[in-house]
Design a protein around this motif. Structure first.
Motif, PDB file in Angstrom:
ATOM      1  N   PHE A  22       0.820  -1.203   0.000  1.00 56.65           N
ATOM      2  CA  PHE A  22       0.000   0.000   0.000  1.00 56.65           C
ATOM      3  C   PHE A  22       0.860   1.262   0.000  1.00 56.65           C
ATOM      4  CE2 PHE A  22      -2.939   3.110   2.026  1.00 56.65           C
ATOM      5  CZ  PHE A  22      -3.978   3.019   1.103  1.00 56.65           C
ATOM      6  N   LEU A  23       2.170   1.118   0.277  1.00 54.58           N
ATOM      7  CA  LEU A  23       3.061   2.272   0.243  1.00 54.58           C
ATOM      8  C   LEU A  23       3.174   2.811  -1.175  1.00 54.58           C
ATOM      9  CD1 LEU A  23       6.049   1.016   2.439  1.00 54.58           C
ATOM     10  CD2 LEU A  23       4.432   2.831   3.055  1.00 54.58           C
ATOM     11  N   LEU A  24       3.328   4.126  -1.283  1.00 55.45           N
ATOM     12  CA  LEU A  24       3.682   4.682  -2.577  1.00 55.45           C
ATOM     13  C   LEU A  24       5.022   4.109  -3.003  1.00 55.45           C
ATOM     14  CD1 LEU A  24       2.783   8.446  -2.072  1.00 55.45           C
ATOM     15  CD2 LEU A  24       1.539   6.792  -3.471  1.00 55.45           C
ATOM     16  N   ALA A  25       5.234   3.958  -4.292  1.00 55.90           N
ATOM     17  CA  ALA A  25       6.477   3.360  -4.774  1.00 55.90           C
ATOM     18  C   ALA A  25       7.702   4.100  -4.251  1.00 55.90           C
ATOM     19  CB  ALA A  25       6.491   3.329  -6.303  1.00 55.90           C
ATOM     20  N   VAL A  26       7.629   5.442  -4.184  1.00 55.41           N
ATOM     21  CA  VAL A  26       8.798   6.213  -3.733  1.00 55.41           C
ATOM     22  C   VAL A  26       9.037   6.076  -2.237  1.00 55.41           C
ATOM     23  CG1 VAL A  26       8.620   7.888  -5.597  1.00 55.41           C
ATOM     24  CG2 VAL A  26       7.392   8.302  -3.455  1.00 55.41           C
ATOM     25  N   GLU A  27       8.056   5.542  -1.497  1.00 58.29           N
ATOM     26  CA  GLU A  27       8.205   5.352  -0.057  1.00 58.29           C
ATOM     27  C   GLU A  27       8.677   3.951   0.310  1.00 58.29           C
ATOM     28  OE1 GLU A  27       4.527   8.281   1.372  1.00 58.29           O
ATOM     29  OE2 GLU A  27       4.175   6.139   1.126  1.00 58.29           O
ATOM     30  N   ASP A  28       8.688   3.049  -0.647  1.00 62.88           N
ATOM     31  CA  ASP A  28       8.964   1.642  -0.371  1.00 62.88           C
ATOM     32  C   ASP A  28      10.439   1.328  -0.653  1.00 62.88           C
ATOM     33  OD1 ASP A  28       9.033  -1.097  -0.117  1.00 62.88           O
ATOM     34  OD2 ASP A  28       7.183  -1.438  -1.234  1.00 62.88           O
ATOM     35  N   GLN A  29      11.276   1.385   0.389  1.00 64.92           N
ATOM     36  CA  GLN A  29      12.693   1.139   0.223  1.00 64.92           C
ATOM     37  C   GLN A  29      12.984  -0.273  -0.267  1.00 64.92           C
ATOM     38  OE1 GLN A  29      15.783   3.035   0.975  1.00 64.92           O
ATOM     39  NE2 GLN A  29      14.315   4.632   0.428  1.00 64.92           N
ATOM     40  N   ASP A  30      12.247  -1.260   0.253  1.00 65.27           N
ATOM     41  CA  ASP A  30      12.476  -2.636  -0.186  1.00 65.27           C
ATOM     42  C   ASP A  30      12.240  -2.775  -1.687  1.00 65.27           C
ATOM     43  OD1 ASP A  30      13.094  -3.307   2.367  1.00 65.27           O
ATOM     44  OD2 ASP A  30      11.209  -4.343   2.811  1.00 65.27           O
ATOM     45  N   PHE A  31      11.229  -2.103  -2.173  1.00 60.60           N
ATOM     46  CA  PHE A  31      10.932  -2.144  -3.599  1.00 60.60           C
ATOM     47  C   PHE A  31      12.024  -1.440  -4.405  1.00 60.60           C
ATOM     48  CE2 PHE A  31       9.026   0.416  -7.086  1.00 60.60           C
ATOM     49  CZ  PHE A  31       8.798  -0.607  -7.989  1.00 60.60           C
ATOM     50  N   LEU A  32      12.414  -0.235  -3.956  1.00 57.09           N
ATOM     51  CA  LEU A  32      13.401   0.546  -4.699  1.00 57.09           C
ATOM     52  C   LEU A  32      14.760  -0.125  -4.758  1.00 57.09           C
ATOM     53  CD1 LEU A  32      12.570   4.140  -3.398  1.00 57.09           C
ATOM     54  CD2 LEU A  32      12.068   3.202  -5.664  1.00 57.09           C
ATOM     55  N   LEU A  33      15.059  -0.956  -3.754  1.00 57.88           N
ATOM     56  CA  LEU A  33      16.376  -1.591  -3.693  1.00 57.88           C
ATOM     57  C   LEU A  33      16.403  -2.989  -4.307  1.00 57.88           C
ATOM     58  CD1 LEU A  33      17.500  -0.419  -0.140  1.00 57.88           C
ATOM     59  CD2 LEU A  33      18.211   0.482  -2.361  1.00 57.88           C
ATOM     60  N   ARG A  34      15.341  -3.389  -4.939  1.00 55.86           N
ATOM     61  CA  ARG A  34      15.346  -4.681  -5.636  1.00 55.86           C
ATOM     62  C   ARG A  34      16.313  -4.633  -6.820  1.00 55.86           C
ATOM     63  NH1 ARG A  34      10.114  -8.054  -5.582  1.00 55.86           N
ATOM     64  NH2 ARG A  34      11.023  -8.812  -7.528  1.00 55.86           N
ATOM     65  N   ASP A  35      16.881  -5.791  -7.154  1.00 60.96           N
ATOM     66  CA  ASP A  35      17.800  -5.853  -8.294  1.00 60.96           C
ATOM     67  C   ASP A  35      17.145  -5.341  -9.576  1.00 60.96           C
ATOM     68  OD1 ASP A  35      19.838  -6.835  -6.769  1.00 60.96           O
ATOM     69  OD2 ASP A  35      19.563  -8.935  -7.369  1.00 60.96           O
ATOM     70  N   GLU A  36      15.861  -5.674  -9.736  1.00 59.78           N
ATOM     71  CA  GLU A  36      15.178  -5.284 -10.970  1.00 59.78           C
ATOM     72  C   GLU A  36      15.024  -3.767 -11.114  1.00 59.78           C
ATOM     73  OE1 GLU A  36      13.289  -9.198  -9.504  1.00 59.78           O
ATOM     74  OE2 GLU A  36      14.090  -7.334  -8.669  1.00 59.78           O
ATOM     75  N   MET A  37      15.186  -3.036 -10.008  1.00 56.87           N
ATOM     76  CA  MET A  37      15.012  -1.588 -10.042  1.00 56.87           C
ATOM     77  C   MET A  37      16.332  -0.852 -10.291  1.00 56.87           C
ATOM     78  SD  MET A  37      11.864  -1.098  -9.830  1.00 56.87           S
ATOM     79  CE  MET A  37      11.865   0.671  -9.625  1.00 56.87           C
ATOM     80  N   ARG A  38      17.422  -1.587 -10.518  1.00 59.81           N
ATOM     81  CA  ARG A  38      18.728  -0.946 -10.718  1.00 59.81           C
ATOM     82  C   ARG A  38      18.713   0.088 -11.851  1.00 59.81           C
ATOM     83  NH1 ARG A  38      21.689  -5.157 -10.629  1.00 59.81           N
ATOM     84  NH2 ARG A  38      22.445  -4.934  -8.498  1.00 59.81           N
ATOM     85  N   PRO A  39      18.103  -0.198 -13.011  1.00 57.15           N
ATOM     86  CA  PRO A  39      18.098   0.826 -14.073  1.00 57.15           C
ATOM     87  C   PRO A  39      17.443   2.125 -13.626  1.00 57.15           C
ATOM     88  CG  PRO A  39      17.391  -1.307 -14.934  1.00 57.15           C
ATOM     89  CD  PRO A  39      17.444  -1.450 -13.456  1.00 57.15           C
ATOM     90  N   PHE A  40      16.412   2.031 -12.796  1.00 57.62           N
ATOM     91  CA  PHE A  40      15.727   3.231 -12.334  1.00 57.62           C
ATOM     92  C   PHE A  40      16.575   3.982 -11.306  1.00 57.62           C
ATOM     93  CE2 PHE A  40      12.562   0.207 -13.772  1.00 57.62           C
ATOM     94  CZ  PHE A  40      11.774   0.978 -14.605  1.00 57.62           C
ATOM     95  N   ARG A  41      17.248   3.240 -10.433  1.00 57.88           N
ATOM     96  CA  ARG A  41      18.145   3.893  -9.475  1.00 57.88           C
ATOM     97  C   ARG A  41      19.279   4.597 -10.212  1.00 57.88           C
ATOM     98  NH1 ARG A  41      17.603  -1.107  -6.816  1.00 57.88           N
ATOM     99  NH2 ARG A  41      19.785  -1.672  -7.211  1.00 57.88           N
ATOM    100  N   PHE A  42      19.787   3.957 -11.237  1.00 52.37           N
ATOM    101  CA  PHE A  42      20.854   4.548 -12.047  1.00 52.37           C
ATOM    102  C   PHE A  42      20.370   5.861 -12.661  1.00 52.37           C
ATOM    103  CE2 PHE A  42      24.051   4.460 -15.536  1.00 52.37           C
ATOM    104  CZ  PHE A  42      25.185   4.194 -14.775  1.00 52.37           C
TER     105      PHE A  42
END
Length: 306
Positions: A22-42
């Protein structure tokens, strides 16, 4: 009237609200730090620094590389005062000698900041803003020289297992921290009008040869590069030997010049193409508006007509 049965009560939605989904995507650290999210973090590491630099009007930079292990004069003097054993006194003497490089980097950054366009008036693009890796040693010296000139400067820090703290002289709003070395290097290179490389170790060599390779292979436009400290560079790297062995072309030696003083370094950069902006023109104070004198007779109430 009888109370409604429990099975008739509305269910509570607390579990849904407490769910991580239910967290906003930008609030979900576990989601943001997933391997699949590396291109977005970059991409976010690129965008955060890029937008801040645009907001400050930073159009171009002069990048200063060099060792994080070079002490400031204050640190060298403290070591000298605290030295008791023969080994400590030898180390303190070496620190005093190496601190001269700190002062040279500091003076060079001050010259660049005063003459290069970093002191642009509000709203004008800033050129040749000093940019460093944001850490101690030569990096601190360069940020310090810019600050003492009243100019902004940039610190592109990197997260390391042994945390690199930002030095106290880079402009706070232009002090960034990166996770990815590649994105940090990209930001160091993409606005660089020129490069000044002071003595350093593995990190300095890595950054120097990456920029030399980009220019040599025409992946980056030509830009003036100076290596500071003839004794160091002629002993550390045998560039003529690389030519003799056919590992580089003789013309590749013209990609850089070796200098020994801050003024010599500035002259080399300008001679080799650095566009130096004129000193900022301080706009004259606007003239005070003319005060209209009161005319009491005009303020009197008019007599009504017939």
């Amino acid at each position: 009237m009888a109370a409604p049965e429990d099975h008739d009560a509305m269910p509570d939605n607390g579990a849904q609200k407490r769910s991580r989904s239910f967290l906003l995507a930008v609030e979900d650290q576990d989601f943001l730090l997933r391997d699949e999210m590396r291109p977005f973090r970059f991409g976010m590491e690129y965008a955060k620094a890029e937008l801040a630099l645009r907001d400050w009007g930073v159009r171009s930079t002069v990048v200063v590389f060099g060792s994080a292990r070079v002490p400031s004069p204050e640190q060298a003097e403290a070591m000298t005062a605290a030295a008791k054993t023969a080994a400590e006194k030898r180390a303190a003497k070496q620190a005093i000698e190496r601190s001269r490089m700190y002062e040279e980097a500091r003076a060079f950054a001050r010259i660049v900041s005063l003459r290069g366009g970093a002191l642009a008036v509000t709203g004008a693009p800033r050129d040749n803003v000093i940019a460093t890796g944001g850490g101690p040693g030569i990096m601190e010296a360069a940020n310090r020289g810019a600050a003492e000139a009243g100019a902004p400067s940039i610190g592109f820090n990197i997260t390391l297992p042994h945390e690199q703290n930002p030095n106290a002289w880079s402009t706070p709003a232009l002090t960034f921290r990166f996770h990815y070395f590649a994105m940090r290097k990209m930001h160091l290179a993409m606005r660089a009008n020129a490069l000044a490389v002071f003595p350093g170790g593995f990190g300095t060599f890595d950054e120097l040869f990456e920029l030399l390779t980009l220019v040599q292979t025409s992946k980056a436009t030509p830009r003036p590069i100076v290596l500071f400290g003839r004794r160091y560079w002629e002993n550390a790297v045998n560039f003529p030997f690389l030519v003799e062995e056919g590992m580089i072309d003789a013309k590749d030696l013209s990609l850089f010049e070796i200098v020994d003083t801050p003024e010599e370094a500035w002259a080399s950069l300008v001679r080799r193409g650095l566009q130096a902006a004129p000193p900022p023109i301080i706009p004259a104070a606007p003239l005070a508006p003319r005060v209209r004198r009161r005319k009491p007779e005009e303020e009197r109430m008019k007599k009504p007509g017939p």
